[in-house]
Write a protein that holds these residues in place. Structure first.
Motif, PDB file in Angstrom:
ATOM      1  N   LYS A 159       0.937  -1.112   0.068  1.00  0.00           N
ATOM      2  CA  LYS A 159       0.043  -0.117   0.015  1.00  0.00           C
ATOM      3  C   LYS A 159       0.955   1.334   0.049  1.00  0.00           C
ATOM      4  CE  LYS A 159      -3.817   2.565   2.725  1.00  0.00           C
ATOM      5  NZ  LYS A 159      -4.525   2.343   3.798  1.00  0.00           N
ATOM      6  N   HIS A 160       2.114   1.266   0.943  1.00  0.00           N
ATOM      7  CA  HIS A 160       2.920   2.393   0.823  1.00  0.00           C
ATOM      8  C   HIS A 160       3.416   2.643  -0.454  1.00  0.00           C
ATOM      9  CE1 HIS A 160       6.236   4.764   2.429  1.00  0.00           C
ATOM     10  NE2 HIS A 160       7.063   3.972   1.709  1.00  0.00           N
ATOM     11  N   GLU A 161       3.770   1.569  -1.328  1.00  0.00           N
ATOM     12  CA  GLU A 161       4.559   1.816  -2.527  1.00  0.00           C
ATOM     13  C   GLU A 161       3.650   2.027  -3.722  1.00  0.00           C
ATOM     14  OE1 GLU A 161       7.587   1.937  -3.502  1.00  0.00           O
ATOM     15  OE2 GLU A 161       8.651   1.487  -1.612  1.00  0.00           O
ATOM     16  N   THR A 162       2.488   1.606  -3.603  1.00  0.00           N
ATOM     17  CA  THR A 162       1.575   1.586  -4.811  1.00  0.00           C
ATOM     18  C   THR A 162       0.159   2.677  -4.530  1.00  0.00           C
ATOM     19  OG1 THR A 162       0.099  -0.128  -3.999  1.00  0.00           O
ATOM     20  CG2 THR A 162       1.940  -0.795  -5.422  1.00  0.00           C
ATOM     21  N   MET A 163       0.166   3.197  -3.440  1.00  0.00           N
ATOM     22  CA  MET A 163      -1.150   4.156  -3.205  1.00  0.00           C
ATOM     23  C   MET A 163      -0.423   5.180  -2.413  1.00  0.00           C
ATOM     24  SD  MET A 163      -3.903   1.162  -2.450  1.00  0.00           S
ATOM     25  CE  MET A 163      -5.212   2.221  -2.392  1.00  0.00           C
ATOM     26  N   PRO A 164       0.114   6.152  -3.097  1.00  0.00           N
ATOM     27  CA  PRO A 164       0.641   7.229  -2.365  1.00  0.00           C
ATOM     28  C   PRO A 164      -0.233   8.125  -1.809  1.00  0.00           C
ATOM     29  CG  PRO A 164       0.992   7.636  -4.696  1.00  0.00           C
ATOM     30  CD  PRO A 164       0.421   6.139  -4.483  1.00  0.00           C
ATOM     31  N   PRO A 165      -0.343   8.809  -0.858  1.00  0.00           N
ATOM     32  CA  PRO A 165      -1.353   9.686  -0.198  1.00  0.00           C
ATOM     33  C   PRO A 165      -1.662  10.867  -1.021  1.00  0.00           C
ATOM     34  CG  PRO A 165       0.341   9.950   1.334  1.00  0.00           C
ATOM     35  CD  PRO A 165       0.748   9.141   0.197  1.00  0.00           C
ATOM     36  N   GLY A 166      -2.859  11.355  -0.895  1.00  0.00           N
ATOM     37  CA  GLY A 166      -3.197  12.516  -1.458  1.00  0.00           C
ATOM     38  C   GLY A 166      -3.662  12.566  -3.006  1.00  0.00           C
ATOM     39  N   VAL A 167      -3.986  11.271  -3.339  1.00  0.00           N
ATOM     40  CA  VAL A 167      -4.536  11.072  -4.675  1.00  0.00           C
ATOM     41  C   VAL A 167      -6.031  10.718  -4.690  1.00  0.00           C
ATOM     42  CG1 VAL A 167      -4.173   9.597  -6.843  1.00  0.00           C
ATOM     43  CG2 VAL A 167      -2.094  10.466  -5.575  1.00  0.00           C
ATOM     44  N   PRO A 168      -6.769  11.385  -5.653  1.00  0.00           N
ATOM     45  CA  PRO A 168      -8.120  10.850  -5.520  1.00  0.00           C
ATOM     46  C   PRO A 168      -8.411   9.242  -5.841  1.00  0.00           C
ATOM     47  CG  PRO A 168      -7.969  12.540  -6.850  1.00  0.00           C
ATOM     48  CD  PRO A 168      -6.408  12.430  -6.781  1.00  0.00           C
ATOM     49  N   LYS A 169      -9.240   8.798  -5.183  1.00  0.00           N
ATOM     50  CA  LYS A 169      -9.273   7.245  -5.056  1.00  0.00           C
ATOM     51  C   LYS A 169      -9.492   6.525  -6.562  1.00  0.00           C
ATOM     52  CE  LYS A 169     -11.025   6.890  -0.272  1.00  0.00           C
ATOM     53  NZ  LYS A 169     -12.084   6.230   0.628  1.00  0.00           N
ATOM     54  N   PRO A 170     -10.275   7.224  -7.415  1.00  0.00           N
ATOM     55  CA  PRO A 170     -10.510   6.413  -8.831  1.00  0.00           C
ATOM     56  C   PRO A 170      -9.054   6.373  -9.532  1.00  0.00           C
ATOM     57  CG  PRO A 170     -12.128   8.390  -8.567  1.00  0.00           C
ATOM     58  CD  PRO A 170     -11.291   8.384  -7.414  1.00  0.00           C
ATOM     59  N   VAL A 171      -8.458   7.375  -9.161  1.00  0.00           N
ATOM     60  CA  VAL A 171      -7.023   7.331  -9.977  1.00  0.00           C
ATOM     61  C   VAL A 171      -6.028   6.055  -9.539  1.00  0.00           C
ATOM     62  CG1 VAL A 171      -4.689   8.616 -10.286  1.00  0.00           C
ATOM     63  CG2 VAL A 171      -7.021   9.935 -10.287  1.00  0.00           C
ATOM     64  N   TYR A 172      -6.428   5.567  -8.165  1.00  0.00           N
ATOM     65  CA  TYR A 172      -5.522   4.392  -7.748  1.00  0.00           C
ATOM     66  C   TYR A 172      -5.911   3.197  -9.033  1.00  0.00           C
ATOM     67  CZ  TYR A 172      -4.519   6.576  -3.408  1.00  0.00           C
ATOM     68  OH  TYR A 172      -4.195   7.471  -2.470  1.00  0.00           O
ATOM     69  N   LEU A 173      -7.070   3.043  -9.583  1.00  0.00           N
ATOM     70  CA  LEU A 173      -7.256   2.313 -10.564  1.00  0.00           C
ATOM     71  C   LEU A 173      -6.170   2.053 -11.524  1.00  0.00           C
ATOM     72  CD1 LEU A 173     -11.265   2.453 -10.829  1.00  0.00           C
ATOM     73  CD2 LEU A 173      -9.586   0.495  -9.653  1.00  0.00           C
ATOM     74  N   ILE A 178       0.717   0.652 -12.147  1.00  0.00           N
ATOM     75  CA  ILE A 178       2.057   1.117 -12.600  1.00  0.00           C
ATOM     76  C   ILE A 178       3.093   1.347 -11.603  1.00  0.00           C
ATOM     77  CG2 ILE A 178       3.165   3.161 -13.417  1.00  0.00           C
ATOM     78  CD1 ILE A 178       0.513   4.029 -14.967  1.00  0.00           C
ATOM     79  N   GLU A 179       2.458   1.599 -10.213  1.00  0.00           N
ATOM     80  CA  GLU A 179       3.659   1.625  -9.430  1.00  0.00           C
ATOM     81  C   GLU A 179       3.878   0.287  -9.035  1.00  0.00           C
ATOM     82  OE1 GLU A 179       4.881   3.987  -7.794  1.00  0.00           O
ATOM     83  OE2 GLU A 179       4.001   5.637  -8.812  1.00  0.00           O
ATOM     84  N   PHE A 180       3.232  -0.650  -9.007  1.00  0.00           N
ATOM     85  CA  PHE A 180       3.428  -1.853  -8.540  1.00  0.00           C
ATOM     86  C   PHE A 180       4.380  -2.691  -9.604  1.00  0.00           C
ATOM     87  CE2 PHE A 180       3.033  -6.795  -8.956  1.00  0.00           C
ATOM     88  CZ  PHE A 180       3.183  -7.124  -7.583  1.00  0.00           C
ATOM     89  N   LEU A 181       4.299  -2.386 -10.893  1.00  0.00           N
ATOM     90  CA  LEU A 181       5.097  -2.883 -11.979  1.00  0.00           C
ATOM     91  C   LEU A 181       6.423  -2.043 -11.804  1.00  0.00           C
ATOM     92  CD1 LEU A 181       5.478  -4.485 -14.766  1.00  0.00           C
ATOM     93  CD2 LEU A 181       4.746  -2.038 -15.937  1.00  0.00           C
ATOM     94  N   GLN A 182       6.612  -0.893 -11.249  1.00  0.00           N
ATOM     95  CA  GLN A 182       7.908  -0.263 -11.158  1.00  0.00           C
ATOM     96  C   GLN A 182       8.725  -0.866  -9.766  1.00  0.00           C
ATOM     97  OE1 GLN A 182       8.698   4.237 -11.292  1.00  0.00           O
ATOM     98  NE2 GLN A 182       8.189   4.031  -8.935  1.00  0.00           N
ATOM     99  N   LEU A 183       7.766  -1.008  -8.794  1.00  0.00           N
ATOM    100  CA  LEU A 183       8.371  -1.817  -7.701  1.00  0.00           C
ATOM    101  C   LEU A 183       8.831  -3.073  -8.165  1.00  0.00           C
ATOM    102  CD1 LEU A 183       8.782  -2.016  -4.531  1.00  0.00           C
ATOM    103  CD2 LEU A 183       6.322  -2.845  -4.412  1.00  0.00           C
ATOM    104  N   ALA A 184       8.006  -4.077  -8.684  1.00  0.00           N
ATOM    105  CA  ALA A 184       8.433  -5.286  -8.870  1.00  0.00           C
ATOM    106  C   ALA A 184       9.575  -5.618 -10.036  1.00  0.00           C
ATOM    107  CB  ALA A 184       7.191  -6.252  -9.310  1.00  0.00           C
TER     108      ALA A 184
END
Length: 268
Positions: A159-173, A178-184
């Motif tokens: 959650k820390h890596e893929t869902m940065p705070p301050g972003v509208p919830k629909p944008v997380y989709l 993308i963040e997970f792909l970058q991490l992994a």
């Protein structure tokens, strides 16, 4: 590019010029050919570098003095440079001390492996074949994932890596995959490819200009007059490759520190 066994270009003026190819990075086996334990020149270079690094660091550490000698001074100069420009500015002093042994080891090992490419008798960087860059990238990957999970918990880390705070919830989709792909994938893959590509291209350029200089010198034609210019280019490439070896070791170390800091920080 023509095959390695015919990778020589003979010009009309008698110029015998070696054209480097990827086959240079996959030499014939020295021992145990055709087995999972095959041992070739690349692995020999890596073994020599590792043994040399261990021997030098042991000799320096066992004879360390309050007033350092020349070799100890050079070693401490590099350590101070990495501490002041790669570790503490990224991780801070407290966290930097925790990860300093790993980051120092990364820097000196990569630097030594890179410099093998310009060392007479070795003439091939230990990082110019994908195994070593991949292994070092996996070390970094494993470290920041483990430390991130240790600090945030298994689900909390993702959650820390893929869902940065301050972003509208629909944008997380869109953002979370993308963040997970970058991490992994992207982080360790970019570390691997950056180091590998620079060492491969550096070897290619060195072989081209050194071989060209030799070919011109022994051409037996008017081309001999161009030998000083070709030699100057070869020396320039040689010096540039030393700079690239230092730069790539530094960049790899800095990025490793950045990824560790991102994984262990409280927020992005």
């Amino acid at each position: 590019m023509i095959p390695s066994e015919t990778s020589r270009l003979v010009a009309e003026g008698g110029l015998d010029f070696h054209i480097p190819s990827l086959a240079d990075f996959f030499p014939d086996a020295l021992l145990f050919a055709g087995t999972p334990f095959e041992f070739n020149r690349v692995q020999l270079v890596r073994l020599i570098v590792v043994v040399g690094c261990l021997a030098i660091t042991y000799a320096i550490a066992s004879r360390a003095k309050v007033v350092p000698g020349r070799i100890q001074s050079v070693f401490e100069l590099f350590m101070g440079f990495i501490r002041d420009n790669a570790i503490e500015p990224v991780l801070g002093k407290a966290k930097g001390r925790r990860f300093a042994p790993m980051l120092y080891t990364l820097f000196f090992l990569i630097l030594s492996m890179n410099l093998a490419g310009v060392t007479p008798g070795l003439n091939l960087a230990g990082t110019s074949v994908i195994g070593m860059p991949f292994l070092l990238a996996m070390w970094t990957f494993g470290t920041y994932v483990y430390c991130g999970m240790k600090q945030h918990g298994f689900l909390g880390y993702f959650k820390h890596e893929t869902m940065p705070p301050g972003v509208p919830k629909p944008v997380y989709l869109l953002l979370a995959p993308i963040e997970f792909l970058q991490l992994a994938v992207v982080r360790w893959f970019s570390l691997t490819v950056r180091l590998l590509a620079n060492m491969v291209s550096g070897h290619m350029m060195l072989v081209v200009f050194i071989s060209l200089t030799q070919a011109i010198l022994f051409s037996g034609s008017w081309l001999i007059a161009a030998t000083p210019f070709a030699g100057a280019f070869a020396l320039g490439i040689f010096g540039f490759e030393i700079f690239v070896a230092l730069l790539q070791a530094f960049i790899f170390t800095v990025l490793s520190a950045v990824y560790i800091n991102m994984a262990t920080s409280e927020s992005h």
